[in-house]
Structures are given as C-alpha cells and as structure tokens.
Design a protein around this motif. Structure first.
Motif, PDB file in Angstrom:
ATOM      1  N   SER A   1       1.610  14.479   4.982  1.00  0.00           N
ATOM      2  CA  SER A   1       2.465  13.193   4.472  1.00  0.00           C
ATOM      3  C   SER A   1       3.363  13.878   3.403  1.00  0.00           C
ATOM      4  N   GLU A   2       4.281  12.756   2.945  1.00  0.00           N
ATOM      5  CA  GLU A   2       5.168  13.126   1.985  1.00  0.00           C
ATOM      6  C   GLU A   2       4.767  13.724   0.588  1.00  0.00           C
ATOM      7  N   GLU A   3       3.450  13.185   0.169  1.00  0.00           N
ATOM      8  CA  GLU A   3       3.090  13.722  -0.964  1.00  0.00           C
ATOM      9  C   GLU A   3       2.241  14.893  -0.866  1.00  0.00           C
TER      10      GLU A   3
ATOM     11  N   ASN B   1       0.770  -1.255  -0.038  1.00  0.00           N
ATOM     12  CA  ASN B   1      -0.007   0.006  -0.051  1.00  0.00           C
ATOM     13  C   ASN B   1       0.684   1.115  -0.094  1.00  0.00           C
ATOM     14  N   THR B   2       0.391   2.206  -0.798  1.00  0.00           N
ATOM     15  CA  THR B   2       1.058   3.474  -0.410  1.00  0.00           C
ATOM     16  C   THR B   2      -0.104   4.508  -0.140  1.00  0.00           C
ATOM     17  N   HIS B   3       0.137   5.255   0.811  1.00  0.00           N
ATOM     18  CA  HIS B   3      -0.843   6.136   1.535  1.00  0.00           C
ATOM     19  C   HIS B   3      -0.699   7.592   0.575  1.00  0.00           C
ATOM     20  N   ASP B   4      -1.588   7.751  -0.468  1.00  0.00           N
ATOM     21  CA  ASP B   4      -1.591   9.130  -0.984  1.00  0.00           C
ATOM     22  C   ASP B   4      -2.903   9.210  -1.778  1.00  0.00           C
ATOM     23  N   GLN B   5      -3.119  10.697  -2.005  1.00  0.00           N
ATOM     24  CA  GLN B   5      -4.570  10.875  -2.601  1.00  0.00           C
ATOM     25  C   GLN B   5      -4.415  11.103  -4.210  1.00  0.00           C
TER      26      GLN B   5
ATOM     27  N   ASP C   1       1.409   7.654  22.157  1.00  0.00           N
ATOM     28  CA  ASP C   1       0.035   8.523  21.693  1.00  0.00           C
ATOM     29  C   ASP C   1       0.016   8.761  20.278  1.00  0.00           C
ATOM     30  N   ASP C   2      -1.493   8.861  19.968  1.00  0.00           N
ATOM     31  CA  ASP C   2      -1.622   9.408  18.441  1.00  0.00           C
ATOM     32  C   ASP C   2      -2.107  10.739  18.452  1.00  0.00           C
ATOM     33  N   TYR C   3      -1.328  11.560  17.777  1.00  0.00           N
ATOM     34  CA  TYR C   3      -1.744  12.790  17.708  1.00  0.00           C
ATOM     35  C   TYR C   3      -2.461  13.349  16.416  1.00  0.00           C
ATOM     36  N   HIS C   4      -2.779  12.353  15.680  1.00  0.00           N
ATOM     37  CA  HIS C   4      -3.466  12.784  14.237  1.00  0.00           C
ATOM     38  C   HIS C   4      -4.954  13.359  14.516  1.00  0.00           C
ATOM     39  N   LEU C   5      -5.220  13.410  15.746  1.00  0.00           N
ATOM     40  CA  LEU C   5      -6.772  14.045  16.039  1.00  0.00           C
ATOM     41  C   LEU C   5      -6.603  14.910  17.160  1.00  0.00           C
ATOM     42  N   ALA C   6      -5.445  15.615  17.304  1.00  0.00           N
ATOM     43  CA  ALA C   6      -4.822  16.566  18.359  1.00  0.00           C
ATOM     44  C   ALA C   6      -5.593  17.922  17.735  1.00  0.00           C
ATOM     45  N   SER C   7      -6.157  18.708  18.518  1.00  0.00           N
ATOM     46  CA  SER C   7      -6.862  19.880  18.187  1.00  0.00           C
ATOM     47  C   SER C   7      -5.913  20.747  17.690  1.00  0.00           C
ATOM     48  N   ASP C   8      -4.635  20.962  18.085  1.00  0.00           N
ATOM     49  CA  ASP C   8      -3.811  22.176  17.489  1.00  0.00           C
ATOM     50  C   ASP C   8      -3.322  21.774  16.126  1.00  0.00           C
ATOM     51  N   LEU C   9      -3.022  20.472  15.997  1.00  0.00           N
ATOM     52  CA  LEU C   9      -2.597  19.953  14.543  1.00  0.00           C
ATOM     53  C   LEU C   9      -3.879  19.939  13.676  1.00  0.00           C
ATOM     54  N   THR C  10      -4.903  19.313  13.845  1.00  0.00           N
ATOM     55  CA  THR C  10      -6.145  19.281  13.060  1.00  0.00           C
ATOM     56  C   THR C  10      -6.620  20.891  12.785  1.00  0.00           C
ATOM     57  N   GLY C  11      -6.308  21.764  13.671  1.00  0.00           N
ATOM     58  CA  GLY C  11      -6.624  23.226  13.519  1.00  0.00           C
ATOM     59  C   GLY C  11      -5.713  23.805  12.545  1.00  0.00           C
ATOM     60  N   GLN C  12      -4.540  23.343  12.416  1.00  0.00           N
ATOM     61  CA  GLN C  12      -3.628  23.883  11.429  1.00  0.00           C
ATOM     62  C   GLN C  12      -4.124  23.419  10.119  1.00  0.00           C
ATOM     63  N   ALA C  13      -4.543  22.148  10.031  1.00  0.00           N
ATOM     64  CA  ALA C  13      -4.941  21.617   8.700  1.00  0.00           C
ATOM     65  C   ALA C  13      -6.262  22.254   8.322  1.00  0.00           C
TER      66      ALA C  13
ATOM     67  N   LEU D   1      -4.959  14.634   8.645  1.00  0.00           N
ATOM     68  CA  LEU D   1      -3.364  14.540   8.803  1.00  0.00           C
ATOM     69  C   LEU D   1      -2.987  12.786   8.691  1.00  0.00           C
ATOM     70  N   ARG D   2      -1.658  12.792   7.865  1.00  0.00           N
ATOM     71  CA  ARG D   2      -0.868  11.463   8.020  1.00  0.00           C
ATOM     72  C   ARG D   2       0.318  11.732   7.783  1.00  0.00           C
ATOM     73  N   ASN D   3       0.942  11.224   9.005  1.00  0.00           N
ATOM     74  CA  ASN D   3       2.521  11.169   9.235  1.00  0.00           C
ATOM     75  C   ASN D   3       2.775  10.108  10.303  1.00  0.00           C
ATOM     76  N   PRO D   4       3.524   9.066  10.183  1.00  0.00           N
ATOM     77  CA  PRO D   4       3.732   8.100  11.328  1.00  0.00           C
ATOM     78  C   PRO D   4       4.611   9.070  12.653  1.00  0.00           C
ATOM     79  N   ALA D   5       5.047  10.128  12.183  1.00  0.00           N
ATOM     80  CA  ALA D   5       5.753  10.882  13.377  1.00  0.00           C
ATOM     81  C   ALA D   5       4.672  11.608  14.281  1.00  0.00           C
ATOM     82  N   PHE D   6       3.404  11.522  13.903  1.00  0.00           N
ATOM     83  CA  PHE D   6       2.451  12.213  14.612  1.00  0.00           C
ATOM     84  C   PHE D   6       2.087  11.030  15.690  1.00  0.00           C
ATOM     85  N   LYS D   7       2.686   9.809  15.710  1.00  0.00           N
ATOM     86  CA  LYS D   7       2.366   8.813  16.653  1.00  0.00           C
ATOM     87  C   LYS D   7       3.714   8.971  17.441  1.00  0.00           C
ATOM     88  N   THR D   8       3.912   9.214  18.795  1.00  0.00           N
ATOM     89  CA  THR D   8       4.889   9.055  19.654  1.00  0.00           C
ATOM     90  C   THR D   8       4.593   8.528  20.981  1.00  0.00           C
TER      91      THR D   8
END
Length: 350
Positions: free
Chosen positions: A173-175, A144-148, A213-225, A203-210
C-alpha cells in the motif's frame, strides 16, 4: 455426533490427506512440536520473559503441548463495523462474551482490540492469554482511506497483562513504509517488555488485480509479505491461505525467480502454503492462516484450511467470523472441529 475430518472434506479428502509435497521437503522445516519454544525461539534474541509468554500460549487450551495454536480473533468491530460484525449475533457487542467464546472453545489465546481486552482485563487476563491488537483500518471516515493506524500502545497491552501484541501491515500500500516503521518500533518495544509479537501480513494494492485476476492471495506475493514479517521479528505471522500463484509475473513488477514456479511450488494448495512456510524462515516464525469470512459451509471450509495449514508445516489457525457470527454453541463446535485436525496425530506433514 460431529462429522469426521474425512467426512467434512468430502471428495477432497483423498487429495488433501494423502498429498506428498515434492517441492521443499518437510525435513528442511522447523515444524510445530511440544518443545518448539526450546528448539526454535530459545535460539533467538528474545528475552526469558518473551519465551515465557510464548510458552503460556502453547500451554493453554485444548492444543496445549502440541506446538499448535488455535486463536480466536475478534477485532472486526473497527474495520468491518460493529453492526456488520455483531448484528448476526448481538451478544458479542459485549466484550465479555468474546472472551467466554475463546474459553468455551478451549483456545490457546484470544486476540482483540485494546478496548475490548482492556474492558475485562482484571477478570480474564489471568485466565486466557491476551493478544492486544494495536492498529486497525478505520472505515467510518468518508471517503474511506485504507490504512492501518495505531489505536493502542505497547504500554497499554503490557499494563492489561497481555502475553502478546498484534499488528497489521498492508504490504504494497501507499502507506506501507510508515506502517513498517511503526510496527518495527512497536515490536521492538514489546519484546523489551517481554511480550510476544504477531503480525497480520496482508497485501493491499489495486495493481495486484489485473486482467480480471486478483493476486492479493498469490503464494509468491503473500510469501514475500511473510518474509518481510519475519524480518520485522514477528514471532508468529498471520496470513490468508494462498489461492493462486504467479503474482510477480502477472503484475510485472518486483523481482522473482523462475525456480519459484518450476521447483518451489505447484498448483496444489498444500504446496502453495508450503511456500508461505518456507518464507517464514523455514518455519522459525510460525505461520497461522486465517479462517476467512462467514459463509454457508463454514465448518467444512475451516477444517479444509486447517488440514492445508497443518500438512504444509503451519502452526495453526486464527478464526473469528466463522465462529462468532452464529450461536455460541455452534461457534464452539466449529473451533473445536479445527482443533481436532491439529490434535489428530494421523494428519501429518506432506
């Protein structure tokens, strides 16, 4: 008899229905209203045709005249696979039943692929506003490649009579650079042809999991998106409900400010969602939250999400799997329970 909103919220009812936001006041927001197109969108550079198509969505279905949107999205057959999506209820392999679910549920609009909508456009484009989704993440490719990637064109959406186009960007994401450029061009062209624009801002980036904890649904990051989506001239932004905060500080990259966490947000779900609305140009670009995947307590969770979105200043809910992965009658009941939240004038901004 359908349970009341309070009954569906259970022991969370008091907290969610009576919470008062102490971060960004509701007076600073552009909130959904019957005249939202006149009060907000008309000030933009959108053409009269775009304004007409936006108004057609606000004027359709049970929530007509409220300024809120209830949208049925069924584009999961590409990314999640048709089998995984429709095997629980095979009638939805037939695109006509997708449209029928939206009509029976009295939705403002139906969002799907250019293939689904195009296959029944002559029968239904004049009966319910179409939102043609242009790009998708295709996961038959192995590995799989995660791309739109683009599956359809703006011209196809226009020719089938769509009121709006939709697209997804995987911010982070990279793309993402290519996706941003493609969507920006598509949205510009859609506006030129008179269609509204809706951006799925994920949001999609493995680095957002640290650290577990998973920050793909963090208010600050989703807010910037969401802020980036408004910058791309999305008329409406779809985002998942925030579940946490502090993504910038946890992953230790990018730029933020201490006041985002000390003054502009709290850990309350309505306040976290209020920060999403703030990033949508204070509500000028309407925020619709997604209903999420199908689960045992679908009805309760959908109503909870609607209450949070509405009280935060959002514009509505876009809910698919919770509805179409069950018998049509039950799906209609779930969607209409959500609509009841937005139609209920006693549920007000926090």
């Amino acid at each position: 008899m359908m349970p009341t909103t309070e009954e569906l919220l259970g022991n969370e009812a008091e907290d969610l229905l009576n919470h008062e936001c102490s971060t960004i006041s509701k007076e600073q927001l552009y909130v959904p209203s019957p005249d939202f197109v006149d009060k907000v969108y008309k000030s933009t550079d959108r053409s009269p045709v775009v304004l007409r198509n936006l108004q057609s969505m606000f004027d359709h279905g049970r929530l007509s005249g409220t300024g809120y949107l209830s949208i049925l999205p069924v584009d999961q057959g590409i990314e999640h696979s048709a089998g995984a999506s429709f095997a629980p209820n095979p009638i939805y392999f037939d695109p006509e039943n997708i449209i029928q679910l939206a009509i029976e549920s009295d939705c403002n609009a139906v969002a799907s692929t250019v293939g689904v909508l195009g296959s029944v456009a002559r029968d239904y484009a004049h009966k319910i506003p179409f939102i043609a989704k242009l790009n998708h993440n295709e996961l038959l490719t192995y590995p799989n490649t995660h791309d739109q990637i683009m599956f359809g064109s703006v011209e196809q959406a226009y020719n089938m009579g769509a009121a709006a186009v939709g697209a997804t960007i995987y911010f982070g994401s990279e793309e993402s650079d290519r996706q941003i450029q493609e969507v920006a061009q598509a949205f510009q062209y859609a506006h030129e042809l008179g269609m509204a624009t809706i951006l799925w801002a994920y949001l999609r980036n493995p680095a957002f999991k640290t650290d577990g904890d998973d920050y793909h649904l963090a208010s600050d990051l989703t807010g910037q998106a969401i802020h980036l989506s408004a910058s791309l001239q999305a008329d409406i932004v779809k985002q998942k409900l925030p579940k946490t905060n502090g993504g910038y500080t946890a992953v230790n990259f990018g730029k933020t400010h201490d006041k985002v966490y000390s003054e502009l947000t709290t850990d309350h779900p309505i306040d976290l969602t209020r920060y999403q609305v703030v990033n949508s140009y204070m509500g000028r670009a309407g925020l619709i939250n997604s209903g999420g995947g199908s689960a045992e307590r679908d009805l309760n969770e959908a109503v909870k999400t609607a209450v949070i979105n509405k009280r935060a200043g959002g514009m509505g809910l876009i809910m698919g799997r919770k509805a179409f992965q069950r018998p049509m009658k039950e799906g209609v009941e779930i969607i209409q329970a959500v609509q009841e939240v937005y139609a209920d004038e006693s549920i007000t901004l926090a």
